[in-house]
Write a protein that holds these residues in place. Structure first.
Motif, PDB file in Angstrom:
ATOM      1  N   PRO A   1      -8.443   9.151  -3.950  1.00 44.98           N
ATOM      2  CA  PRO A   1      -7.303   8.340  -3.516  1.00 44.98           C
ATOM      3  C   PRO A   1      -6.549   8.934  -2.321  1.00 44.98           C
ATOM      4  O   PRO A   1      -6.078   8.194  -1.457  1.00 44.98           O
TER       5      PRO A   1
ATOM      6  N   ALA B   1       0.831  -1.209   0.000  1.00 41.82           N
ATOM      7  CA  ALA B   1       0.000   0.000   0.000  1.00 41.82           C
ATOM      8  C   ALA B   1       0.863   1.256   0.000  1.00 41.82           C
ATOM      9  O   ALA B   1       0.552   2.244  -0.670  1.00 41.82           O
TER      10      ALA B   1
ATOM     11  N   LEU C   1      -8.632   0.397  -0.749  1.00 40.26           N
ATOM     12  CA  LEU C   1      -7.741   0.360  -1.912  1.00 40.26           C
ATOM     13  C   LEU C   1      -8.494   0.048  -3.199  1.00 40.26           C
ATOM     14  O   LEU C   1      -8.229   0.645  -4.249  1.00 40.26           O
TER      15      LEU C   1
ATOM     16  N   THR D   1       1.278   4.833  -2.192  1.00 41.76           N
ATOM     17  CA  THR D   1       1.219   6.136  -1.525  1.00 41.76           C
ATOM     18  C   THR D   1       2.432   6.996  -1.854  1.00 41.76           C
ATOM     19  O   THR D   1       2.301   8.164  -2.240  1.00 41.76           O
TER      20      THR D   1
ATOM     21  N   TYR E   1      -2.551  -1.418  -6.599  1.00 39.52           N
ATOM     22  CA  TYR E   1      -3.757  -1.310  -5.777  1.00 39.52           C
ATOM     23  C   TYR E   1      -4.364  -2.689  -5.531  1.00 39.52           C
ATOM     24  O   TYR E   1      -4.761  -3.026  -4.405  1.00 39.52           O
TER      25      TYR E   1
ATOM     26  N   ASN F   1      -6.206   6.159   0.324  1.00 38.90           N
ATOM     27  CA  ASN F   1      -4.927   5.445   0.221  1.00 38.90           C
ATOM     28  C   ASN F   1      -4.281   5.124   1.563  1.00 38.90           C
ATOM     29  O   ASN F   1      -3.567   4.132   1.688  1.00 38.90           O
TER      30      ASN F   1
END
Length: 436
Positions: A339, A245, A313, A249, A413, A343
């Motif tokens: 997002p 993740a 996500l 980011t 994602y 996120n």
């Protein structure tokens, strides 16, 4: 005699906690704001720095990603182990002073090599920032309030990014790209002094069951602490999912301003207002809301620590693709807001989960190991991937090379969501076994 002493100590500690826990959390959050602001300044000012030092997208990716993360991640491990055995607030203060001085050095860089060396020094200092703060919070707030406290603490990145964009871009537009590094570094040095003298060291494990049992166990060695973390499948998968993740980011965050300016036509003044608002409101509300959701649902269903990030996500992906495809910066920024909101849902969830799974005396090292994986994968590889991909696509796509790099980033994602679903399954299995 011991039984008479404990309630009296507990009552006194509660009075202190209620009087100072908000102040402690506020100070730790501000330090995290500076931590992230210093970390993001190079990305925020990427366009003028590129113009001034003549560096490529790949070099920018390395200096904001791999070079920084290499020191940030690995130094955090011995620092975390040491903090579990010493005064955590003093280590936090010294770390803040170190990275703030290195931030000033970034502003003094005359070429790419000097900038890279200064960024490595920032990484060394920042390694002592977040893990001690996780443990201080865990020993300042009871378990039922810890998710919200972690959510508030994790407002540091969005606030730091927003302030970095607003003040960094404004100062760079008015003066020079070097000035923001000097100003932010000076503020950090003053803050380090305040933390050293004003933030108290909390009692370890005071909100955990049977604290007396902790003292009967021998302290694990450095190697045992590391092997114990990675041999726990729940902790290892949580760290890996968070890394995936974070890949998204940081890959997005470290190139968003450059993308909006170079490919969508934003100016530094527009970035200072509109992108700052989008980052501050989007990321800030997202992290706060996710902390509240964790406190509400994870008490009843522990798998929520993983299912909530997985869902966030999946929901963010189409909006991220729309952001990359938009033909005007106004449309791109509006789509990016979703997002930015979703996120970082994984962050309070994973941090709270890991801190709750380990013994009080292993919280700093566990937080450091979580950050090792999360940032080595995310911070180290995410921006590096986007920068290298952009240079790879440039011969065929010219001015739209970053757009293609973001398209290449999009499948992460789904990878991250699947890893969190795997974690949810492991949590359910572990809970069922424990119940049995």
């Amino acid at each position: 005699m011991a039984t008479d002493h404990m309630p009296h100590h507990q009552a006194g500690a509660d009075t202190v906690r209620h009087g100072h826990s908000g102040f402690v959390l506020g100070m730790l959050c501000f330090v995290y704001v500076l931590n992230f602001l210093d970390r993001q300044l190079v990305s925020i000012l990427a366009k003028p720095i590129q113009d001034g030092l003549q560096i490529t997208d790949s070099q920018l990716g390395y200096v904001t990603g791999f070079y920084f993360a290499l020191f940030y991640c690995f130094i955090a491990i011995p620092v975390g182990w040491l903090a579990d055995r010493s005064n955590r607030t003093k280590i936090l203060s010294l770390a803040c002073g170190l990275w703030s001085g290195a931030t000033i050095a970034c502003g003094m860089a005359g070429n790419y090599g000097q900038l890279a060396a200064a960024r490595m020094a920032v990484g060394i200092g920042e390694a002592g920032g977040v893990p001690p703060s996780y443990a201080i919070i865990s020993d300042t707030f009871p378990r039922e309030r810890r998710g919200t406290a972690m959510g508030i603490f994790n407002l540091g990145p969005p606030i730091g990014s927003a302030l970095g964009v607003a003040f960094g871009a404004s100062l760079a537009a008015a003066y020079d790209w070097r000035v923001p590094f000097y100003v932010v570094g000076a503020i950090g040095i003053v803050t380090a002094i305040l933390v050293y003298f004003l933030v108290p060291e909390p009692v370890r494990g005071r909100y955990d069951p049977a604290p007396a049992a902790v003292s009967t166990r021998p302290e694990p060695s450095f190697g045992q602490s590391i092997s114990g973390f990675f041999s726990n499948k729940l902790l290892a998968v949580a760290a890996l999912a968070s890394g995936a993740a974070n890949f998204i980011t940081y890959g997005l965050a470290n190139f968003a301003t450059l993308f909006l300016m170079r490919e969508k036509g934003m100016t530094l003044d527009e970035v200072a207002i509109w992108y700052a608002l989008a980052v501050g409101l989007g990321m800030g509300t997202g992290i706060f809301v996710s902390g509240k959701l964790i406190d509400r649902y994870a008490v009843r269903n522990k798998a929520a620590y993983a299912t909530i990030p997985a869902l966030s996500l999946v929901l963010a992906l189409p909006f991220f693709l729309g952001f990359a495809a938009a033909d005007r910066w106004e449309v791109a920024l509006a789509l990016l807001f979703v997002p930015l909101f979703l996120n970082s849902f994984f962050l309070p969830a994973t941090v709270t989960f890991v801190q709750g799974e380990v013994a009080p005396g292993a919280r700093v090292i566990s937080g450091a190991l979580l950050l090792l994986v999360m940032n080595l994968v995310g911070l180290g590889l995410g921006p590096t991937f986007v920068g290298v991909a952009s240079d790879f696509f440039r011969p065929d796509y010219g001015g739209h090379s970053l757009q293609m790099a973001f398209y290449a980033l999009a499948p992460m994602y789904l990878v991250a969501a699947l890893l969190f679903l795997w974690l949810a399954r492991l949590i359910k299995r572990s809970s069922a076994t424990g119940a049995a």
